[in-house]
Design a protein around this motif. Structure first.
Motif, short mmCIF file in Angstrom:
data_model
loop_
_atom_site.label_atom_id
_atom_site.label_comp_id
_atom_site.label_asym_id
_atom_site.label_seq_id
_atom_site.Cartn_x
_atom_site.Cartn_y
_atom_site.Cartn_z
N ARG A 128 0.83 -1.21 0.00
CA ARG A 128 0.00 0.00 0.00
C ARG A 128 0.87 1.26 0.00
O ARG A 128 0.54 2.24 -0.66
CB ARG A 128 -0.95 -0.01 1.20
N ALA A 129 1.96 1.23 0.74
CA ALA A 129 2.86 2.40 0.76
C ALA A 129 3.63 2.52 -0.54
O ALA A 129 3.96 3.63 -0.98
CB ALA A 129 3.83 2.28 1.93
N LEU A 130 3.90 1.39 -1.17
CA LEU A 130 4.72 1.40 -2.38
C LEU A 130 3.92 1.87 -3.61
O LEU A 130 4.48 2.46 -4.53
CB LEU A 130 5.25 -0.02 -2.62
N THR A 131 2.60 1.60 -3.60
CA THR A 131 1.79 1.88 -4.80
C THR A 131 1.90 3.34 -5.27
O THR A 131 2.18 3.57 -6.45
CB THR A 131 0.33 1.47 -4.55
N PRO A 132 1.73 4.34 -4.39
CA PRO A 132 1.89 5.72 -4.90
C PRO A 132 3.31 6.03 -5.38
O PRO A 132 3.49 6.81 -6.32
CB PRO A 132 1.51 6.60 -3.70
N VAL A 133 4.29 5.38 -4.76
CA VAL A 133 5.68 5.59 -5.21
C VAL A 133 5.84 5.04 -6.62
O VAL A 133 6.45 5.67 -7.49
CB VAL A 133 6.67 4.90 -4.24
N LEU A 134 5.26 3.85 -6.87
CA LEU A 134 5.34 3.25 -8.21
C LEU A 134 4.61 4.12 -9.23
O LEU A 134 5.09 4.30 -10.35
CB LEU A 134 4.74 1.84 -8.19
N ARG A 135 3.43 4.64 -8.82
CA ARG A 135 2.69 5.51 -9.75
C ARG A 135 3.55 6.71 -10.14
O ARG A 135 3.63 7.08 -11.32
CB ARG A 135 1.41 6.02 -9.07
N ALA A 136 4.20 7.32 -9.15
CA ALA A 136 5.02 8.51 -9.44
C ALA A 136 6.20 8.13 -10.34
O ALA A 136 6.53 8.87 -11.28
CB ALA A 136 5.51 9.11 -8.12
N VAL A 154 1.44 -0.17 -12.81
CA VAL A 154 1.55 -0.37 -11.35
C VAL A 154 1.09 -1.78 -10.98
O VAL A 154 1.75 -2.48 -10.20
CB VAL A 154 0.72 0.71 -10.61
N GLN A 155 -0.04 -2.21 -11.54
CA GLN A 155 -0.56 -3.54 -11.19
C GLN A 155 0.39 -4.64 -11.68
O GLN A 155 0.65 -5.61 -10.96
CB GLN A 155 -1.96 -3.74 -11.79
N GLU A 156 0.88 -4.49 -12.90
CA GLU A 156 1.83 -5.49 -13.41
C GLU A 156 3.10 -5.52 -12.54
O GLU A 156 3.68 -6.58 -12.31
CB GLU A 156 2.21 -5.17 -14.86
N THR A 157 3.52 -4.34 -12.08
CA THR A 157 4.72 -4.28 -11.23
C THR A 157 4.47 -4.97 -9.89
O THR A 157 5.32 -5.72 -9.39
CB THR A 157 5.15 -2.82 -11.01
N LEU A 185 9.81 -2.26 -12.20
CA LEU A 185 8.84 -1.34 -12.81
C LEU A 185 9.25 -0.97 -14.23
O LEU A 185 8.41 -0.95 -15.14
CB LEU A 185 8.71 -0.08 -11.95
N ARG A 186 10.54 -0.72 -14.44
CA ARG A 186 10.96 -0.31 -15.80
C ARG A 186 10.73 -1.44 -16.81
O ARG A 186 10.36 -1.17 -17.95
CB ARG A 186 12.44 0.11 -15.79
N HIS A 187 10.92 -2.68 -16.39
CA HIS A 187 10.62 -3.80 -17.30
C HIS A 187 9.13 -3.85 -17.62
O HIS A 187 8.73 -4.04 -18.77
CB HIS A 187 11.05 -5.13 -16.65
N ARG A 188 8.29 -3.67 -16.59
CA ARG A 188 6.84 -3.75 -16.83
C ARG A 188 6.38 -2.55 -17.68
O ARG A 188 5.50 -2.68 -18.51
CB ARG A 188 6.07 -3.74 -15.50
N LEU A 189 7.02 -1.42 -17.46
CA LEU A 189 6.71 -0.22 -18.23
C LEU A 189 6.97 -0.48 -19.71
O LEU A 189 6.14 -0.16 -20.58
CB LEU A 189 7.59 0.92 -17.72
N SER A 190 8.11 -1.10 -20.00
CA SER A 190 8.43 -1.40 -21.40
C SER A 190 7.39 -2.36 -21.97
O SER A 190 6.95 -2.19 -23.11
CB SER A 190 9.81 -2.05 -21.51
N ASP A 191 7.00 -3.37 -21.19
CA ASP A 191 6.02 -4.35 -21.69
C ASP A 191 4.70 -3.66 -22.01
O ASP A 191 4.10 -3.89 -23.08
CB ASP A 191 5.75 -5.43 -20.62
N VAL A 192 4.22 -2.82 -21.08
CA VAL A 192 2.91 -2.18 -21.28
C VAL A 192 2.97 -1.22 -22.46
O VAL A 192 2.06 -1.15 -23.28
CB VAL A 192 2.46 -1.47 -19.99
N ARG A 193 4.09 -0.50 -22.59
CA ARG A 193 4.22 0.44 -23.71
C ARG A 193 4.26 -0.31 -25.04
O ARG A 193 3.64 0.11 -26.02
CB ARG A 193 5.48 1.30 -23.57
N ARG A 194 5.01 -1.42 -25.07
CA ARG A 194 5.08 -2.20 -26.32
C ARG A 194 3.70 -2.74 -26.68
O ARG A 194 3.29 -2.69 -27.84
CB ARG A 194 6.05 -3.37 -26.16
N ALA A 195 2.96 -3.24 -25.67
CA ALA A 195 1.62 -3.77 -25.94
C ALA A 195 0.72 -2.65 -26.46
O ALA A 195 -0.06 -2.85 -27.40
CB ALA A 195 1.04 -4.38 -24.67
#
Lengths: 183, 217
Positions: free
Chosen positions: A30-38, A56-59, A84-94
């Motif tokens: 719960r504490a990490l979620t806003p950090v990941l969003r940012a 965020v959810q994938e991360t 997060l950076r790996h998941r970001l690349s996946d979501v962007r590619r999709a």
């Protein structure tokens, strides 16, 4: 915000979570979620709110699966940031793959009503379900097609209720992607 | 599913896990498995008769040393690739000993071809050496593949490449105790060929073959 966990506290919470402490794990996520969003917004400034939430959810899912690789003696945020950076690349590619198949007019159409999900033709949906990994397919079959309760599905499949929920979540994300490709 | 519900599901699903040991400790385990096996196979095949004088030659020692350094650094990088947050420059460390190893090997091989008037292509495709190479390299490669499975999924591709390189380099060290320089091109082609196949099939096959999983305590 005062009282929010900082880097070293994230490490301590994750160390407790590795030992099976659910309270610490809930607090950590719960504490990490806003950090990941940012972090996601910083790396992908043009993203829609839904894209950021997907990342965020994938991360969170990937952190759950890779939690045994965290070394409590090392800082937590670089570890989580790499995931997060790996998941970001996946979501962007999709998203880019979907974008190449769509025409701009789609953006101007009103959002479909929730019932429109049911309008997807049965053969397309069946094909998409058959392309899911075995665990996710079983979750869809038991929870959605056979309309079992979580407890019934857990007893039938031998999986925990939590594992079924995670598999169902992943299945819905994947189905959304597959049906997007099929359109 | 919204994010709060996902977090509740993940918390419900939480089980204790056994922490992954550091890459250095896992490298020692890999060496503890692989080195005795390579040594036993070398003894079973018979040490080359000219080994004692060869051990006094600097080029030979340099080639063995670079191959061993490549095995160690590539083995470490393969195991560290499965730990998120490992700096990229550390994962690139094997490139230096690899370049030195290949350079020393190339020089040594060209000299052998020139001095002995050996047909280079025949050397490259010597089929008699393949079973020997397979024997020496199989256990290190298999042990590495099992260890890679314990890392995070995002690191599987670089881990596979570095892991196969580590097995290649270790097999080469063993092979040089048995066989003359003529066999080295074959080991390179055979093992690096497997790396190329792994790399090409990686996006399709590796997520299933080497799917990492959390080690439940």
């Amino acid at each position: 915000m005062a009282g929010e966990p900082r880097g070293p506290e994230f490490s301590a919470l994750m160390a407790a979570a590795q030992d099976g402490d659910r309270r610490a794990y809930g607090e950590l996520l719960r504490a990490l979620t806003p950090v990941l969003r940012a972090m996601a917004r910083r790396h992908w400034t043009m993203a829609r709110v839904q894209d950021i939430e997907d990342v965020v959810q994938e991360t969170l899912l990937a952190i759950h699966q890779a939690r045994h690789t965290f070394d409590p003696g090392r800082p937590f945020l670089p570890w989580a940031g790499t995931i997060l950076r790996h998941r970001l690349s996946d979501v962007r590619r999709a998203g880019q793959r979907r974008g190449r198949r769509e025409t701009p007019i789609v953006d101007e159409l009103p959002a479909p009503a929730p019932s429109a999900e049911h309008a997807t033709d049965v053969p397309t949906l069946s094909r998409a379900i058959s392309r899911l990994p075995a665990g996710q397919r079983q979750a869809v079959e038991l929870l959605k097609l056979k309309e079992m309760s979580l407890q019934e599905a857990a007893s039938e499949s031998g999986q925990s209720v939590g594992a079924l929920k995670v598999a169902m979540h992943r299945a819905l994300l994947r189905l959304r992607q597959l049906l997007g490709e099929a359109e | 599913m919204d994010t709060d519900r996902l977090i509740d599901s993940l918390v419900d699903d939480l089980r204790p896990v056994r922490r992954l040991a550091s890459p250095g400790r896992r490298l020692l385990r890999w060496l503890a498995i692989s080195v005795p096996v390579v040594g036993l196979i070398v003894l079973a095949m018979g040490i080359r008769p000219d080994l004692p004088p060869m051990l006094l030659e600097v080029p030979f020692l340099a080639e063995i040393g670079f191959a061993a350094a490549t095995a160690l650094t590539a083995g470490w990088a393969a195991l560290a690739a499965g730990v998120p947050g490992t700096p990229r420059w550390r994962l690139a460390l094997p490139l230096l000993p690899l370049a030195l190893w290949l350079a020393s090997f190339a020089g040594h091989w060209l000299m052998a071809v020139k001095m002995r008037h050996v047909d280079a292509l025949a050397v490259l495709f010597d089929p008699m050496c393949v079973p020997m190479i397979a024997e020496i390299g199989f256990v290190p490669a298999a042990a590495m593949a099992v260890m890679i499975r314990h890392g995070a999924a995002d690191g599987v591709k670089p881990a596979t490449l570095w892991g196969m390189l580590a097995a290649t380099a270790l097999a080469d060290v063993g092979l040089r105790m048995v066989h003359g320089v003529d066999a080295v091109p074959t080991v390179i082609i055979w093992q690096f060929g497997s790396v190329a196949v792994f790399s090409a099939l990686g996006p399709i096959a590796l997520p299933r073959l080497l799917a990492p999983r959390a080690a439940l305590a």
